[in-house]
Write a protein that holds these residues in place. Structure first.
Motif, PDB file in Angstrom:
ATOM      1  N   LEU A 274      61.030  41.446 -56.138  1.00 47.82           N
ATOM      2  CA  LEU A 274      61.101  40.120 -56.748  1.00 47.82           C
ATOM      3  C   LEU A 274      62.126  40.086 -57.876  1.00 47.82           C
ATOM      4  CD1 LEU A 274      57.301  39.170 -56.885  1.00 47.82           C
ATOM      5  CD2 LEU A 274      59.046  38.222 -55.367  1.00 47.82           C
ATOM      6  N   VAL A 275      62.129  41.161 -58.685  1.00 47.69           N
ATOM      7  CA  VAL A 275      63.104  41.240 -59.778  1.00 47.69           C
ATOM      8  C   VAL A 275      64.524  41.273 -59.226  1.00 47.69           C
ATOM      9  CG1 VAL A 275      63.955  42.680 -61.666  1.00 47.69           C
ATOM     10  CG2 VAL A 275      61.488  42.375 -61.355  1.00 47.69           C
ATOM     11  N   LEU A 276      64.731  42.071 -58.167  1.00 45.26           N
ATOM     12  CA  LEU A 276      66.054  42.167 -57.554  1.00 45.26           C
ATOM     13  C   LEU A 276      66.484  40.834 -56.947  1.00 45.26           C
ATOM     14  CD1 LEU A 276      65.770  45.664 -55.814  1.00 45.26           C
ATOM     15  CD2 LEU A 276      67.164  45.084 -57.806  1.00 45.26           C
ATOM     16  N   GLU A 277      65.549  40.135 -56.296  1.00 49.57           N
ATOM     17  CA  GLU A 277      65.860  38.846 -55.687  1.00 49.57           C
ATOM     18  C   GLU A 277      66.296  37.838 -56.752  1.00 49.57           C
ATOM     19  OE1 GLU A 277      66.177  37.902 -52.725  1.00 49.57           O
ATOM     20  OE2 GLU A 277      65.192  39.413 -51.486  1.00 49.57           O
ATOM     21  N   GLU A 278      65.638  37.893 -57.919  1.00 49.75           N
ATOM     22  CA  GLU A 278      66.000  36.991 -59.007  1.00 49.75           C
ATOM     23  C   GLU A 278      67.402  37.294 -59.512  1.00 49.75           C
ATOM     24  OE1 GLU A 278      64.319  35.621 -63.415  1.00 49.75           O
ATOM     25  OE2 GLU A 278      63.055  36.800 -62.057  1.00 49.75           O
ATOM     26  N   LYS A 279      67.720  38.589 -59.634  1.00 45.41           N
ATOM     27  CA  LYS A 279      69.059  38.985 -60.069  1.00 45.41           C
ATOM     28  C   LYS A 279      70.113  38.552 -59.058  1.00 45.41           C
ATOM     29  CE  LYS A 279      67.750  43.038 -62.841  1.00 45.41           C
ATOM     30  NZ  LYS A 279      67.866  44.522 -62.981  1.00 45.41           N
ATOM     31  N   ILE A 280      69.794  38.767 -57.769  1.00 45.27           N
ATOM     32  CA  ILE A 280      70.729  38.382 -56.706  1.00 45.27           C
ATOM     33  C   ILE A 280      70.975  36.879 -56.730  1.00 45.27           C
ATOM     34  CG2 ILE A 280      71.003  38.192 -54.206  1.00 45.27           C
ATOM     35  CD1 ILE A 280      69.574  40.908 -53.987  1.00 45.27           C
ATOM     36  N   SER A 281      69.892  36.112 -56.898  1.00 46.09           N
ATOM     37  CA  SER A 281      70.013  34.655 -56.941  1.00 46.09           C
ATOM     38  C   SER A 281      70.922  34.212 -58.079  1.00 46.09           C
ATOM     39  CB  SER A 281      68.625  34.028 -57.094  1.00 46.09           C
ATOM     40  OG  SER A 281      68.725  32.626 -57.186  1.00 46.09           O
ATOM     41  N   LYS A 282      70.766  34.861 -59.250  1.00 42.68           N
ATOM     42  CA  LYS A 282      71.597  34.521 -60.398  1.00 42.68           C
ATOM     43  C   LYS A 282      73.056  34.878 -60.133  1.00 42.68           C
ATOM     44  CE  LYS A 282      72.077  35.327 -65.371  1.00 42.68           C
ATOM     45  NZ  LYS A 282      71.560  36.065 -66.553  1.00 42.68           N
ATOM     46  N   ILE A 283      73.274  36.064 -59.544  1.00 45.25           N
ATOM     47  CA  ILE A 283      74.639  36.506 -59.249  1.00 45.25           C
ATOM     48  C   ILE A 283      75.308  35.574 -58.231  1.00 45.25           C
ATOM     49  CG2 ILE A 283      76.008  38.344 -58.170  1.00 45.25           C
ATOM     50  CD1 ILE A 283      74.031  40.345 -59.413  1.00 45.25           C
ATOM     51  N   LEU A 284      74.547  35.182 -57.202  1.00 52.45           N
ATOM     52  CA  LEU A 284      75.103  34.281 -56.183  1.00 52.45           C
ATOM     53  C   LEU A 284      75.454  32.930 -56.779  1.00 52.45           C
ATOM     54  CD1 LEU A 284      72.804  35.025 -53.097  1.00 52.45           C
ATOM     55  CD2 LEU A 284      75.203  35.645 -53.394  1.00 52.45           C
ATOM     56  N   SER A 285      74.625  32.461 -57.714  1.00 50.23           N
ATOM     57  CA  SER A 285      74.911  31.196 -58.385  1.00 50.23           C
ATOM     58  C   SER A 285      76.188  31.304 -59.204  1.00 50.23           C
ATOM     59  CB  SER A 285      73.736  30.809 -59.287  1.00 50.23           C
ATOM     60  OG  SER A 285      74.013  29.622 -59.986  1.00 50.23           O
ATOM     61  N   GLU A 286      76.346  32.408 -59.926  1.00 51.05           N
ATOM     62  CA  GLU A 286      77.566  32.636 -60.706  1.00 51.05           C
ATOM     63  C   GLU A 286      78.782  32.768 -59.793  1.00 51.05           C
ATOM     64  OE1 GLU A 286      76.717  36.115 -62.980  1.00 51.05           O
ATOM     65  OE2 GLU A 286      75.427  35.077 -64.416  1.00 51.05           O
ATOM     66  N   LYS A 287      78.573  33.397 -58.634  1.00 53.30           N
ATOM     67  CA  LYS A 287      79.661  33.559 -57.676  1.00 53.30           C
ATOM     68  C   LYS A 287      80.134  32.202 -57.162  1.00 53.30           C
ATOM     69  CE  LYS A 287      80.716  35.427 -53.106  1.00 53.30           C
ATOM     70  NZ  LYS A 287      80.200  36.146 -51.921  1.00 53.30           N
ATOM     71  N   GLU A 288      79.177  31.312 -56.837  1.00 55.33           N
ATOM     72  CA  GLU A 288      79.541  29.990 -56.329  1.00 55.33           C
ATOM     73  C   GLU A 288      80.319  29.202 -57.380  1.00 55.33           C
ATOM     74  OE1 GLU A 288      79.298  28.787 -53.282  1.00 55.33           O
ATOM     75  OE2 GLU A 288      78.503  30.751 -52.715  1.00 55.33           O
ATOM     76  N   GLU A 289      79.916  29.324 -58.655  1.00 54.02           N
ATOM     77  CA  GLU A 289      80.641  28.655 -59.729  1.00 54.02           C
ATOM     78  C   GLU A 289      82.061  29.200 -59.845  1.00 54.02           C
ATOM     79  OE1 GLU A 289      78.482  28.947 -63.356  1.00 54.02           O
ATOM     80  OE2 GLU A 289      76.723  27.864 -62.610  1.00 54.02           O
TER      81      GLU A 289
END
Length: 477
Positions: A274-289
């Motif tokens: 769950l912690v990793l998924e949250e980090k991945i989600s944040k990274i993907l959001s930053e990547k899209e920006e």
């Protein structure tokens, strides 16, 4: 039984039984029952204008895009397999290019300072979520492997004549299902998911662009191509069914998921996930920006090679960078490509892009009409300065382009006091001002346009280390 949803990536077949997807797509593989992939990055390698160790080397821009697409498909393939999807991977020849890693090395000082761009290899097989060794070689003599080949036997019986191996595969993760007739080298493999009924199947390549599949005169699929496509899809559906029957796992019932049956270590692993998924989600959001920002920044380069609306929008962006307030004007009677003004004056521009020709006088007539129509408006008291933006020979490298405006166009511009702007010239000054705040230089650029009759000669950018494009443009003045 519901019809299977089949996606093809890298190739297409006749009919509406499958849907084609481009390599640069953002498509999710979870929407499909069967995914067919023929890895191909030739579009990228063709654009590589430089070489390193005998292989194409991509620009920073293409390097970033290829790396991004590769990571997307790697992630999608793994997710699809883990969710029970069957992915069939046609083992095309290995394609390798060098891409920028983002790292640079510096040596020397002052005028002798050199910058070395660090690159790394990228291949069309990097989209696979596991490591295998691929070696290019070609042949037709293929046999079923002694073990684990039953599931592909029917497929192979029907499509072996259309298949040939382009590579040999080595790797501990794969189970051979097809081998070379002599030497027992792996040319087809199976990788089953540990968590679902999903599997990745590597099969010898099929030439889906066979000339006999198409009628060139009619520009459509031939009867042979249509028959092949129908049979191919049928065999793919049967292959997927065989995999589902062979590896039929019982779906865990809801009651078995109750906390009382879970291992303590399973809870710990789940919390970590769950912690990793949250980090991945944040990274993907930053990547899209970052991707969105990069896309906007890169549009300025449209001044070098575009035409039509993309060129118009790039010109408007560049004029804003130079300090103009800009707009496009349209009413029932008039439409102007660019209206821009500053404290130095007001201007109206027309835009023209030519593939392999110089810009001629056609747009000057339209520009003169626009100036007249603009002056007829009540709020306009004085004629606007006329400007013709031209991107001539836009598909040819800058260094090879001829004079962007015809002699007749230059002569007519002098009569009408029209400024002629070669859009790659505009790119040079706009790029500098985008990266450097310099009010004095931007004012000089605006005055150069307002005072010009004929081709605009922008002032030299205040830098002693210009990039190649600057010298290329100036050499063609």
């Amino acid at each position: 039984m519901a019809k299977k949803k089949i996606l093809t990536l890298g190739f297409s077949v006749y009919g509406d039984d499958t849907e084609y997807c481009e390599f640069d797509s953002q498509t999710s593989l979870l929407d499909w029952d069967i995914i067919l992939i023929q890895p191909d990055i030739s579009d990228y390698s063709f654009r590589g204008s430089e070489y390193f160790q005998g292989k194409r080397s991509l620009s920073d821009y293409d390097s970033f895009n290829l790396k991004s697409r590769t990571e997307h498909w790697k992630r999608e393939i793994k997710t699809a397999i883990d969710h029970g999807k069957i992915i069939i991977f046609f083992l095309d020849n290995l394609q390798e290019v060098y891409i920028a890693t983002g790292e640079k090395q510096y040596s020397g000082t002052g005028k002798n300072r050199q910058v070395t761009r660090i690159v790394g290899l990228c291949s069309n097989y990097d989209i696979l979520p596991f490591k295998i060794k691929i070696t290019n070689t070609k042949g037709k003599e293929i046999k079923l492997a002694p073990k684990k080949s039953e599931v592909v036997s029917t497929y192979w019986t029907n499509l072996s004549d259309n298949s040939s191996y382009q590579v040999i595969v080595e790797g501990d993760a794969v189970i051979p299902c097809l081998q070379t007739k002599h030497g027992d080298k792996t040319v087809g493999f199976i990788l089953n998911s540990n968590n679902s009924n999903g599997a990745l199947v590597g099969l010898p390549n099929i030439n889906f662009s066979d000339e006999s599949f198409f009628d060139e005169e009619m520009e459509e699929w031939s009867e042979k191509g249509k028959q092949f496509s129908h049979n191919f899809v049928k065999q793919i559906v049967n292959l997927e069914k065989a995999f589902k029957q062979e590896g039929d796992l019982t779906v865990e019932p809801e009651w078995a998921k109750d906390v009382q049956f879970k291992l303590r270590s399973e809870e710990i692993a789940n919390n970590k996930l769950l912690v990793l998924e949250e980090k991945i989600s944040k990274i993907l959001s930053e990547k899209e920006e970052a991707l969105e920002k990069l896309s906007k920044l890169s549009k300025l380069r449209n001044l070098l090679f575009e035409k039509g609306k993309p060129l118009e929008f790039a010109i408007l962006d560049a004029l804003k960078i130079l300090g103009f307030s800009v707009s496009q004007y349209e009413d029932a009677d008039s439409e102007f490509d660019a209206v821009f003004e500053s404290e130095e004056g007001r201007l109206i521009g027309e835009v023209e892009g030519k593939d392999n020709k110089a810009v001629n006088i056609d747009k000057l007539r339209q520009l003169a009409l626009n100036i007249h129509e603009d002056l007829q408006r009540e709020e306009v008291l004085t004629p606007a300065k006329s400007v013709l933006f031209g991107n001539a020979y836009r598909l040819i490298p800058l260094i090879d382009r001829q004079n962007p405006f015809t002699e007749k166009c230059i002569s007519a511009a002098s009569v009408s006091s029209t400024a002629l702007i070669f859009t790659p010239d505009l790119f040079v000054v706009a790029r500098y001002l985008h990266d450097n705040k310099n009010a004095r230089f931007s004012k000089q650029c605006r005055k150069a346009i307002l005072n010009a009759v004929g081709r605009v000669n922008f002032p030299e950018v205040p830098s002693s280390s210009e990039k190649k494009v600057d010298s290329v443009v100036s050499n063609n003045d």
